[in-house]
Design a protein around this motif. Structure first.
Motif, PDB file in Angstrom:
ATOM      1  N   ALA A   1       0.937  -1.113   0.196  1.00  0.00           N
ATOM      2  CA  ALA A   1       0.045   0.007  -0.099  1.00  0.00           C
ATOM      3  C   ALA A   1       0.776   1.328  -0.033  1.00  0.00           C
ATOM      4  CB  ALA A   1      -0.881  -0.082   1.280  1.00  0.00           C
ATOM      5  N   LEU A   2       1.946   1.207   1.053  1.00  0.00           N
ATOM      6  CA  LEU A   2       2.852   2.454   0.707  1.00  0.00           C
ATOM      7  C   LEU A   2       3.715   2.719  -0.537  1.00  0.00           C
ATOM      8  CD1 LEU A   2       4.074   2.196   4.473  1.00  0.00           C
ATOM      9  CD2 LEU A   2       2.389   3.794   3.855  1.00  0.00           C
ATOM     10  N   GLY A   3       3.856   1.395  -0.961  1.00  0.00           N
ATOM     11  CA  GLY A   3       4.570   1.478  -2.193  1.00  0.00           C
ATOM     12  C   GLY A   3       3.845   1.945  -3.523  1.00  0.00           C
ATOM     13  N   GLY A   4       2.484   1.809  -3.370  1.00  0.00           N
ATOM     14  CA  GLY A   4       1.469   2.103  -4.459  1.00  0.00           C
ATOM     15  C   GLY A   4       1.366   3.570  -4.343  1.00  0.00           C
ATOM     16  N   VAL A   5       1.521   4.072  -2.802  1.00  0.00           N
ATOM     17  CA  VAL A   5       1.218   5.594  -2.902  1.00  0.00           C
ATOM     18  C   VAL A   5       2.671   6.319  -3.069  1.00  0.00           C
ATOM     19  CG1 VAL A   5       1.224   7.535  -0.897  1.00  0.00           C
ATOM     20  CG2 VAL A   5      -0.252   5.420  -0.723  1.00  0.00           C
ATOM     21  N   TYR A   6       3.715   5.623  -3.048  1.00  0.00           N
ATOM     22  CA  TYR A   6       4.995   6.500  -3.280  1.00  0.00           C
ATOM     23  C   TYR A   6       4.915   6.398  -4.673  1.00  0.00           C
ATOM     24  CZ  TYR A   6       9.951   7.090  -3.860  1.00  0.00           C
ATOM     25  OH  TYR A   6      11.465   7.621  -4.147  1.00  0.00           O
ATOM     26  N   VAL A   7       4.787   5.420  -5.570  1.00  0.00           N
ATOM     27  CA  VAL A   7       4.845   5.366  -6.975  1.00  0.00           C
ATOM     28  C   VAL A   7       4.137   6.359  -7.662  1.00  0.00           C
ATOM     29  CG1 VAL A   7       6.021   3.277  -7.180  1.00  0.00           C
ATOM     30  CG2 VAL A   7       3.603   3.606  -7.458  1.00  0.00           C
ATOM     31  N   SER A   8       2.955   6.839  -6.902  1.00  0.00           N
ATOM     32  CA  SER A   8       1.944   7.674  -7.571  1.00  0.00           C
ATOM     33  C   SER A   8       2.133   9.309  -7.268  1.00  0.00           C
ATOM     34  CB  SER A   8       0.552   7.147  -7.203  1.00  0.00           C
ATOM     35  OG  SER A   8       0.289   7.448  -5.779  1.00  0.00           O
ATOM     36  N   MET A   9       3.078   9.165  -6.469  1.00  0.00           N
ATOM     37  CA  MET A   9       3.387  10.698  -6.123  1.00  0.00           C
ATOM     38  C   MET A   9       4.442  11.238  -6.920  1.00  0.00           C
ATOM     39  SD  MET A   9       1.587  11.410  -3.351  1.00  0.00           S
ATOM     40  CE  MET A   9       2.583  12.707  -2.292  1.00  0.00           C
ATOM     41  N   PRO A  10       4.602  12.872  -7.094  1.00  0.00           N
ATOM     42  CA  PRO A  10       5.689  13.223  -7.864  1.00  0.00           C
ATOM     43  C   PRO A  10       7.089  12.913  -7.462  1.00  0.00           C
ATOM     44  CG  PRO A  10       4.515  14.924  -6.848  1.00  0.00           C
ATOM     45  CD  PRO A  10       3.821  13.699  -6.470  1.00  0.00           C
ATOM     46  N   HIS A  11       7.891  12.796  -8.324  1.00  0.00           N
ATOM     47  CA  HIS A  11       9.403  12.957  -7.944  1.00  0.00           C
ATOM     48  C   HIS A  11       9.793  13.961  -6.952  1.00  0.00           C
ATOM     49  CE1 HIS A  11      10.128   9.425 -10.365  1.00  0.00           C
ATOM     50  NE2 HIS A  11       9.617  10.053 -11.453  1.00  0.00           N
ATOM     51  N   SER A  12      10.447  13.859  -5.749  1.00  0.00           N
ATOM     52  CA  SER A  12      10.837  14.762  -4.858  1.00  0.00           C
ATOM     53  C   SER A  12      11.680  14.022  -3.993  1.00  0.00           C
ATOM     54  CB  SER A  12       9.630  15.299  -4.388  1.00  0.00           C
ATOM     55  OG  SER A  12      10.015  16.490  -3.357  1.00  0.00           O
ATOM     56  N   ASP A  13      12.182  14.826  -3.085  1.00  0.00           N
ATOM     57  CA  ASP A  13      12.976  14.337  -1.900  1.00  0.00           C
ATOM     58  C   ASP A  13      12.043  14.080  -0.552  1.00  0.00           C
ATOM     59  OD1 ASP A  13      14.849  14.028   0.208  1.00  0.00           O
ATOM     60  OD2 ASP A  13      15.623  16.038   0.179  1.00  0.00           O
ATOM     61  N   TYR A  14      11.997  12.815  -0.261  1.00  0.00           N
ATOM     62  CA  TYR A  14      10.867  12.362   0.534  1.00  0.00           C
ATOM     63  C   TYR A  14      11.763  11.942   2.225  1.00  0.00           C
ATOM     64  CZ  TYR A  14       7.346  12.617  -2.913  1.00  0.00           C
ATOM     65  OH  TYR A  14       6.479  12.931  -3.866  1.00  0.00           O
TER      66      TYR A  14
ATOM     67  N   ARG B   1       5.994  18.590  13.748  1.00  0.00           N
ATOM     68  CA  ARG B   1       5.952  19.851  13.079  1.00  0.00           C
ATOM     69  C   ARG B   1       6.639  20.033  11.586  1.00  0.00           C
ATOM     70  NH1 ARG B   1       6.999  21.586  18.555  1.00  0.00           N
ATOM     71  NH2 ARG B   1       4.969  22.497  19.455  1.00  0.00           N
ATOM     72  N   VAL B   2       7.742  19.304  11.731  1.00  0.00           N
ATOM     73  CA  VAL B   2       8.506  19.338  10.289  1.00  0.00           C
ATOM     74  C   VAL B   2       7.790  18.474   9.240  1.00  0.00           C
ATOM     75  CG1 VAL B   2      10.636  18.557   9.005  1.00  0.00           C
ATOM     76  CG2 VAL B   2      10.771  19.752  11.400  1.00  0.00           C
ATOM     77  N   LEU B   3       7.162  17.464   9.987  1.00  0.00           N
ATOM     78  CA  LEU B   3       6.483  16.646   8.921  1.00  0.00           C
ATOM     79  C   LEU B   3       5.165  17.126   8.530  1.00  0.00           C
ATOM     80  CD1 LEU B   3       5.814  13.564   7.586  1.00  0.00           C
ATOM     81  CD2 LEU B   3       5.066  13.216   9.770  1.00  0.00           C
ATOM     82  N   THR B   4       4.400  17.818   9.279  1.00  0.00           N
ATOM     83  CA  THR B   4       3.299  18.606   9.055  1.00  0.00           C
ATOM     84  C   THR B   4       3.505  19.601   8.016  1.00  0.00           C
ATOM     85  OG1 THR B   4       2.185  18.128  11.287  1.00  0.00           O
ATOM     86  CG2 THR B   4       1.475  20.049  10.100  1.00  0.00           C
ATOM     87  N   ASP B   5       4.474  20.272   8.123  1.00  0.00           N
ATOM     88  CA  ASP B   5       4.912  21.483   7.398  1.00  0.00           C
ATOM     89  C   ASP B   5       5.172  20.966   5.884  1.00  0.00           C
ATOM     90  OD1 ASP B   5       4.653  23.335   9.254  1.00  0.00           O
ATOM     91  OD2 ASP B   5       7.108  23.455   9.621  1.00  0.00           O
ATOM     92  N   HIS B   6       5.751  19.740   5.513  1.00  0.00           N
ATOM     93  CA  HIS B   6       5.928  19.342   4.402  1.00  0.00           C
ATOM     94  C   HIS B   6       4.680  18.661   3.813  1.00  0.00           C
ATOM     95  CE1 HIS B   6      10.397  19.563   5.594  1.00  0.00           C
ATOM     96  NE2 HIS B   6      10.507  19.514   4.152  1.00  0.00           N
ATOM     97  N   LEU B   7       3.911  17.912   4.812  1.00  0.00           N
ATOM     98  CA  LEU B   7       2.738  17.444   4.099  1.00  0.00           C
ATOM     99  C   LEU B   7       1.428  18.273   3.583  1.00  0.00           C
ATOM    100  CD1 LEU B   7       2.480  13.970   6.189  1.00  0.00           C
ATOM    101  CD2 LEU B   7       2.934  14.152   3.969  1.00  0.00           C
ATOM    102  N   GLU B   8       1.482  19.380   4.442  1.00  0.00           N
ATOM    103  CA  GLU B   8       0.254  20.266   3.985  1.00  0.00           C
ATOM    104  C   GLU B   8       0.329  20.657   2.822  1.00  0.00           C
ATOM    105  OE1 GLU B   8      -0.213  22.932   8.263  1.00  0.00           O
ATOM    106  OE2 GLU B   8       1.137  23.471   6.710  1.00  0.00           O
ATOM    107  N   GLY B   9       1.527  20.769   1.958  1.00  0.00           N
ATOM    108  CA  GLY B   9       1.470  21.317   0.451  1.00  0.00           C
ATOM    109  C   GLY B   9       0.789  20.046  -0.281  1.00  0.00           C
ATOM    110  N   TYR B  10       1.062  18.858   0.219  1.00  0.00           N
ATOM    111  CA  TYR B  10       0.585  17.643  -0.716  1.00  0.00           C
ATOM    112  C   TYR B  10      -0.750  17.308  -0.565  1.00  0.00           C
ATOM    113  CZ  TYR B  10       5.556  16.431  -1.662  1.00  0.00           C
ATOM    114  OH  TYR B  10       6.987  16.584  -2.268  1.00  0.00           O
ATOM    115  N   THR B  11      -1.328  17.676   0.759  1.00  0.00           N
ATOM    116  CA  THR B  11      -2.509  17.160   1.336  1.00  0.00           C
ATOM    117  C   THR B  11      -3.689  17.745   0.185  1.00  0.00           C
ATOM    118  OG1 THR B  11      -1.959  17.185   3.599  1.00  0.00           O
ATOM    119  CG2 THR B  11      -4.322  17.344   3.038  1.00  0.00           C
ATOM    120  N   SER B  12      -3.596  19.004  -0.239  1.00  0.00           N
ATOM    121  CA  SER B  12      -4.533  19.640  -1.230  1.00  0.00           C
ATOM    122  C   SER B  12      -4.472  18.844  -2.507  1.00  0.00           C
ATOM    123  CB  SER B  12      -4.518  20.998  -1.234  1.00  0.00           C
ATOM    124  OG  SER B  12      -3.251  21.447  -1.628  1.00  0.00           O
TER     125      SER B  12
END
Length: 255
Positions: free
Chosen positions: A25-38, A51-62
């Motif tokens: 399931a996590l692998g499927g999520v990873y391959v469907s996301m844009p290339h970036s530094d994760y 807080r660091v994780l939240t700051d990064h994920l807020e941009g992807y959530t929408s």
């Protein structure tokens, strides 16, 4: 070779299979996301990392809402299934990313699904582990369940609402002491709401949270215990009614 000494091949295969499902399931999520530094994607161990994780994920959530939801649920359920500590940070994260109602619904769903997964996994392979890790707690829990069999849902609600027994232990030990799944499911999905509400609400104001100790001040704990006592009131009333009928029944039988 004696049965007790053999290597538990099928049990190990089952655990590996369950872990592989979450990894897929996590692998499927990873391959469907844009290339970036994760590199920021890791389980938070403190509020600063959260807080660091939240700051990064807020941009992807929408933009990648489905992927974030699937990834969140897979991680949360995996942690619950294999008793990995830190789900409180995941609950805070849900509030920070999805708000009060969305975060609460997400946490209740993931927590119930994870607890259910742990329940069934324990039912299959968990008995030796429970006896090894919590022998005294297990004996106590078994006696309480046996005493409260007629009003078991109320008792399980009380355990979920209050910190009387750890949720991890309840998830793993319930099938061992013969708590039916439908009661386990209802008590989990309903009983976790108060604590999840407190945690998700705190996640909305994550920047203001100084310590995890601030989540449950004496007032919050008192409220949870009050809710818990209300949940077992039918059990107590039923017990008193039964005790009150017993002398009357004995008197009637002697006449």
């Amino acid at each position: 070779m004696a049965r007790e000494d053999r290597f538990p091949v099928w049990e190990a295969a089952l655990l590996a299979g369950v872990a592989a499902v979450f990894a897929a399931a996590l692998g499927g999520v990873y391959v469907s996301m844009p290339h970036s530094d994760y590199s920021f994607l890791k389980l938070p161990r403190n509020l600063q990392e959260l807080r660091v994780l939240t700051d990064h994920l807020e941009g992807y959530t929408s933009d990648y809402t489905i992927q974030v939801l699937v990834g969140y649920c897979a991680v949360y359920i995996f942690m619950q299934t294999f008793m990995i500590p830190g789900t409180i940070f995941m609950s805070l994260l849900a509030g920070a990313l999805f708000g009060q109602l969305g975060g609460l619904a997400l946490v209740i769903f993931a927590a119930t699904a994870g607890a259910s997964s742990c329940y069934f996994l324990s039912k299959l392979v968990g008995k030796p582990l429970v006896f090894s890790l919590w022998p005294d707690k297990l004996m106590f829990f078994q006696k309480q369940v046996a005493k409260r069999r007629e009003k078991l849902l109320n008792y399980m609600l009380f355990l979920r609402v209050t910190p009387t027994l750890p949720n991890t232990f309840i998830n793993f030990a319930s099938p061992i002491v013969d708590v039916p799944y439908h009661i386990f499911f209802l008590a989990t999905s309903i009983g976790l709401i108060p604590a999840a509400y407190v945690t998700v609400r705190a996640g909305i104001a994550l920047s203001d949270l100084k310590s995890l100790n601030d989540l449950y001040d004496p007032k919050s704990i008192a409220v949870l215990f009050l809710i818990g006592l209300l949940s077992v009131t039918p059990t107590l009333l039923g017990k008193n009614e039964t005790q009150g009928r017993a002398p009357a029944d004995m008197a009637a039988s002697t006449n």
